[in-house]
Motif scaffolding. Sequence first.
Motif, PDB file in Angstrom:
ATOM      1  N   GLN A 198       2.760  64.025  29.052  1.00  0.00           N
ATOM      2  CA  GLN A 198       2.666  65.089  29.873  1.00  0.00           C
ATOM      3  C   GLN A 198       1.068  65.417  30.145  1.00  0.00           C
ATOM      4  O   GLN A 198       0.319  65.312  29.101  1.00  0.00           O
ATOM      5  CB  GLN A 198       3.528  66.292  29.812  1.00  0.00           C
ATOM      6  CG  GLN A 198       2.839  67.233  28.597  1.00  0.00           C
ATOM      7  CD  GLN A 198       3.719  68.351  28.396  1.00  0.00           C
ATOM      8  OE1 GLN A 198       5.004  68.433  28.632  1.00  0.00           O
ATOM      9  NE2 GLN A 198       3.090  69.181  27.624  1.00  0.00           N
ATOM     10  N   ASP A 232       0.940  55.872  33.043  1.00  0.00           N
ATOM     11  CA  ASP A 232       1.901  56.592  33.185  1.00  0.00           C
ATOM     12  C   ASP A 232       2.859  56.473  31.981  1.00  0.00           C
ATOM     13  O   ASP A 232       2.631  55.602  31.179  1.00  0.00           O
ATOM     14  CB  ASP A 232       2.785  56.311  34.596  1.00  0.00           C
ATOM     15  CG  ASP A 232       3.224  54.849  34.816  1.00  0.00           C
ATOM     16  OD1 ASP A 232       3.540  54.351  33.549  1.00  0.00           O
ATOM     17  OD2 ASP A 232       3.177  54.424  35.893  1.00  0.00           O
ATOM     18  N   LYS A 233       3.936  57.191  32.134  1.00  0.00           N
ATOM     19  CA  LYS A 233       5.001  57.159  31.085  1.00  0.00           C
ATOM     20  C   LYS A 233       5.625  55.695  30.612  1.00  0.00           C
ATOM     21  O   LYS A 233       5.838  55.403  29.533  1.00  0.00           O
ATOM     22  CB  LYS A 233       6.197  58.304  31.342  1.00  0.00           C
ATOM     23  CG  LYS A 233       7.171  58.477  30.095  1.00  0.00           C
ATOM     24  CD  LYS A 233       8.036  59.241  30.483  1.00  0.00           C
ATOM     25  CE  LYS A 233       8.962  59.612  29.534  1.00  0.00           C
ATOM     26  NZ  LYS A 233      10.150  60.782  29.906  1.00  0.00           N
ATOM     27  N   LYS A 234       5.854  55.123  31.786  1.00  0.00           N
ATOM     28  CA  LYS A 234       6.246  53.710  31.562  1.00  0.00           C
ATOM     29  C   LYS A 234       5.492  52.776  30.891  1.00  0.00           C
ATOM     30  O   LYS A 234       5.731  51.820  30.255  1.00  0.00           O
ATOM     31  CB  LYS A 234       6.789  53.236  32.807  1.00  0.00           C
ATOM     32  CG  LYS A 234       7.840  53.952  33.581  1.00  0.00           C
ATOM     33  CD  LYS A 234       8.435  53.329  34.825  1.00  0.00           C
ATOM     34  CE  LYS A 234       9.389  54.071  35.462  1.00  0.00           C
ATOM     35  NZ  LYS A 234       9.847  53.540  36.854  1.00  0.00           N
ATOM     36  N   ASN A 292      -1.405  63.630  30.986  1.00  0.00           N
ATOM     37  CA  ASN A 292      -2.225  62.465  30.462  1.00  0.00           C
ATOM     38  C   ASN A 292      -2.318  62.361  28.828  1.00  0.00           C
ATOM     39  O   ASN A 292      -2.936  61.551  28.358  1.00  0.00           O
ATOM     40  CB  ASN A 292      -3.600  62.457  31.047  1.00  0.00           C
ATOM     41  CG  ASN A 292      -3.764  62.162  32.590  1.00  0.00           C
ATOM     42  OD1 ASN A 292      -2.954  61.434  33.129  1.00  0.00           O
ATOM     43  ND2 ASN A 292      -4.644  62.768  33.045  1.00  0.00           N
TER      44      ASN A 292
END
Length: 366
Positions: free
Chosen positions: A358, A317-319, A360
Amino acid sequence: MALILTFLGKSGSARTKVAIAAAKKLVSQGKRVLLAGSAEPALQILLGVPIGSDPQEIAANLHVVQFQTSVLLERNWEDVKKLEAQYLKTPILKEVYGQELSVLPGMDSALVLNAIREYYESGKYDAIIYDGNGDTSTLRMFGMPEFLSWYVRRFRQLFVNSDLGKAISESPLIQPLISTFFNINWTSDNFAQPTNQVNNFLDKGRAALADPRQVAAFLVTSNDPVEIASVRYLWGSAQQVGLTVGGIILVSNNTDIHISEQFTPLHVSVVPDVKTEDWQALVDVLPNFVEQAVQAPKPIEINIQEHKVSLFLPGFDKKQVKLTQYGPEVTIEAGDQRRNIFLPPALSGRPVTGAKFQNNYLIISF
């Protein structure tokens, strides 16, 4: 052009069964196949034949070999001594023998990758299937050409620009001293000859890894949620080393299980958990590996016209994704993998102006 194929996942027995069936499938298509495994006994137990450190034919067009690191180290040591003699006027390694060397951590991956390269370049095989650990250590092994090429180009330039590098290049006193020890003349670029040879070697590896027709991996999992989470992590980690993941092989006798939504856009092939004497049932349902690998998302795409670089990073994920630009290249961290992006001249040296994560994909603008 041979295909190097490997399988990733936590279930060692399932991965090895799939590797054996994949070898048999490719042989049935008329290909010359080398099935290579580690020194652990799983492969030879499932095949029911002893496996040695040299390829042996166990069926028409099917050879098997066991990568024994101590044997590989002993064989490669002679090449190391020849290389030393090429550059050093008085070699110091000639009194050290390969039979007395112990394997240090990290050596096994480098030796196995070199063995795969040698078999690949021999022209004897149309496909090489590597049944390794199927984890992040396997990914780091395949990523070695990418990682090492960064170290070579980064530290080579740092040394050339350093005071020591300039002193060696410009001093009339140091040059004669170097010439008494070395067989090469290091002048304007102190390491031009040896580093160019290394770079050519690594560039071939990077080019092969970037081509899914030459190198590809497939994920092997059961319907266990822990295994699924693990292979999703390996999927994203594989992208970080530039290894294309061509699809998912779900080992289950229950055909009603659906995990496709967790691996979109990859194709999921459901295969039975077979007994060792029933290989054909597994062979019949395995996918077309090259066809799926070519259709899979590329780990990285560079759009020079739009000044953008897109990295496919599924499973994160983004984090979990971090971007930095400390040096001349952009560094991406995702999971436990770090990748330095080698940019084309049109983008090299440009600062990052934006980044978004976004669907993936990490999309970087310059």
